[in-house]
Design a protein around this motif. Structure first.
Motif, mmCIF file in Angstrom:
data_model
loop_
_atom_site.group_PDB
_atom_site.id
_atom_site.type_symbol
_atom_site.label_atom_id
_atom_site.label_comp_id
_atom_site.label_asym_id
_atom_site.label_seq_id
_atom_site.Cartn_x
_atom_site.Cartn_y
_atom_site.Cartn_z
ATOM 1 N N ARG A 68 -6.916 -0.370 -3.167
ATOM 2 C CA ARG A 68 -5.765 0.518 -3.238
ATOM 3 C C ARG A 68 -4.697 -0.021 -4.168
ATOM 4 N NH1 ARG A 68 -6.158 1.247 2.580
ATOM 5 N NH2 ARG A 68 -4.370 -0.105 2.875
ATOM 6 N N GLN A 104 -10.562 -3.547 1.808
ATOM 7 C CA GLN A 104 -9.718 -2.400 2.133
ATOM 8 C C GLN A 104 -8.394 -2.328 1.375
ATOM 9 O OE1 GLN A 104 -9.435 -1.497 6.391
ATOM 10 N NE2 GLN A 104 -10.944 -3.115 6.801
ATOM 11 N N GLY A 127 -1.710 4.865 -11.653
ATOM 12 C CA GLY A 127 -2.620 5.067 -10.534
ATOM 13 C C GLY A 127 -3.077 6.518 -10.434
ATOM 14 N N SER A 182 0.814 -1.223 0.000
ATOM 15 C CA SER A 182 0.000 0.000 0.000
ATOM 16 C C SER A 182 0.841 1.263 0.000
ATOM 17 C CB SER A 182 -0.923 0.015 1.225
ATOM 18 O OG SER A 182 -1.838 -1.060 1.181
ATOM 19 N N VAL A 186 -0.202 5.144 1.549
ATOM 20 C CA VAL A 186 -0.581 4.772 2.914
ATOM 21 C C VAL A 186 0.630 4.138 3.594
ATOM 22 C CG1 VAL A 186 -2.201 3.487 4.341
ATOM 23 C CG2 VAL A 186 -2.932 4.352 2.102
ATOM 24 N N GLU A 210 -4.241 10.392 -5.145
ATOM 25 C CA GLU A 210 -4.501 9.506 -4.007
ATOM 26 C C GLU A 210 -3.232 9.369 -3.177
ATOM 27 O OE1 GLU A 210 -5.991 4.917 -3.113
ATOM 28 O OE2 GLU A 210 -6.001 5.718 -5.142
#
Length: 353
Positions: free
Chosen positions: A351, A347, A278, A271, A285, A282
């Motif tokens: 991503r 979750q 992409g 992540s 993480v 964003e």
């Protein structure tokens, strides 16, 4: 020297073994501040002609593991337990004389920084020739011919002239190629590549990776490839071992681990990577916190202080009970299989794309 004790929750080593078989390896260093438990109960196998990728943050035990395989630690200040069996020979109890016969001959290592691994006082040619003369009993002329052959094979221009150059006269990419040539002088059956493309630009990096793949096909070597770069490992390895704080937390084929990771630490690594194509708006993480000190590692799962999903596990198992890593495709985590699948799909996978 401090002696390690085997805890009851250590998984029993099982499995068929391989050309290199590491079983319940434990490595501890005595320091002024205490005992550093750098590797704690690590097991893995690798076959001839295959590549095992080992990934993890700095301090996870990757390089220590592979230096231990080659017997490159100071035995007076290092406590090593477990088994390292290379083609049927036990290495943890081998004498220094026995290890010298293996290093550079049956097993070799490409070090992370060739500028420090290569001696500045000797020519590149001399450093390539010496192990060939030592292990094969070759004459200086035979060793020079072999060194020029290997420099040619790794793509060094004008190898006969560059044979007499010193490391500082080589570029970074050429020094790395020279290191690879040196490691392959005696056709090793095991090649350990410790961050071999660090600090190289992407074009040179791609050339080095292509070179290693071609040489593996030619010599049939088993390769252990250590890196922080999951993109590199996706193109190089057959199998993947993810390490955290001295322990293996996940393993499987590269395809399995990168497409359907099962451990929260692996989720965090994936992540935190930027992705081509992409959404640039964003945010990445990152994994919260920092890796633990191996002078005083956490009890239970060593990743639990940084894990965002420990609340999904009932009670305090994460902080008190060490999760085991089963054989084959596995992750050392107290989350149930259903929980891992649900978290990944809801979750993590969105991503990763």
């Amino acid at each position: 020297m401090t002696t390690l004790t085997k805890t009851e929750d250590t998984p029993a080593p099982t499995g068929p073994g391989g050309f290199l078989s590491v079983r319940d390896l434990r490595v501890a260093f005595s320091t002024e501040d205490g005992v550093v438990r750098a590797v704690d109960g690590l097991s893995f196998d690798i076959e001839r002609g295959k590549t095992l990728g080992i990934v993890g943050e700095s301090g996870s035990g990757k390089s220590v593991t592979n230096l231990t395989v080659l017997g490159l630690h100071n035995r007076k200040s290092t406590d090593i337990q477990g088994e390292i069996i290379l083609d049927g020979q036990e290495l943890t109890t081998a004498s220094e004389k026995e290890l010298e016969k293996i290093r550079g001959n049956k097993a070799a290592m490409i070090f992370q920084d060739p500028l420090t691994a290569l001696s500045p006082y000797y020519t590149v040619g001399r450093q390539l020739s010496e192990p060939f003369m030592k292990h094969r009993g070759a004459s200086k002329k035979e060793a020079k011919d072999r060194a020029i052959e290997m420099l040619t094979k790794v793509g060094i221009p004008q190898p006969r002239t560059r044979f007499d150059d010193y490391p500082h006269q080589f570029s970074g990419g050429m020094r790395q190629r020279a290191m690879i040539a040196m490691s392959l002088m005696c056709d090793p059956e095991l090649l350990i590549a410790d961050e071999p493309t660090t600090a190289l630009d992407v074009t040179v990096q791609a050339q080095i990776l292509d070179l290693l793949r071609d040489l593996q096909q030619e010599f049939g070597s088993a390769i252990i490839f250590i890196t922080h770069d999951l993109g590199v490992i996706a193109n190089m390895a057959d199998d993947l071992l993810v390490m955290y704080a001295g322990r293996a937390v996940e393993r499987g084929s590269v395809r399995e681990v990168l497409r359907e990771p099962k451990h929260p630490y692996t989720w965090g690594l994936l992540s935190s990577m930027p992705r081509l194509g992409g959404d640039t708006s964003e945010p990445l993480v990152p994994i919260p916190g920092t890796p633990p000190s191996l002078l005083n590692p956490p009890n239970g799962c060593r990743f639990h202080p940084r894990c965002r999903f420990k609340s999904e596990v009932p009670g305090d198992r994460c902080s008190t009970e060490r999760p085991l890593l089963a054989d084959g495709r596995a992750a050392a985590c107290h989350l149930t299989a259903d929980q891992k699948q649900s978290i990944f799909i809801d979750q993590i996978k969105p991503r990763l794309g």
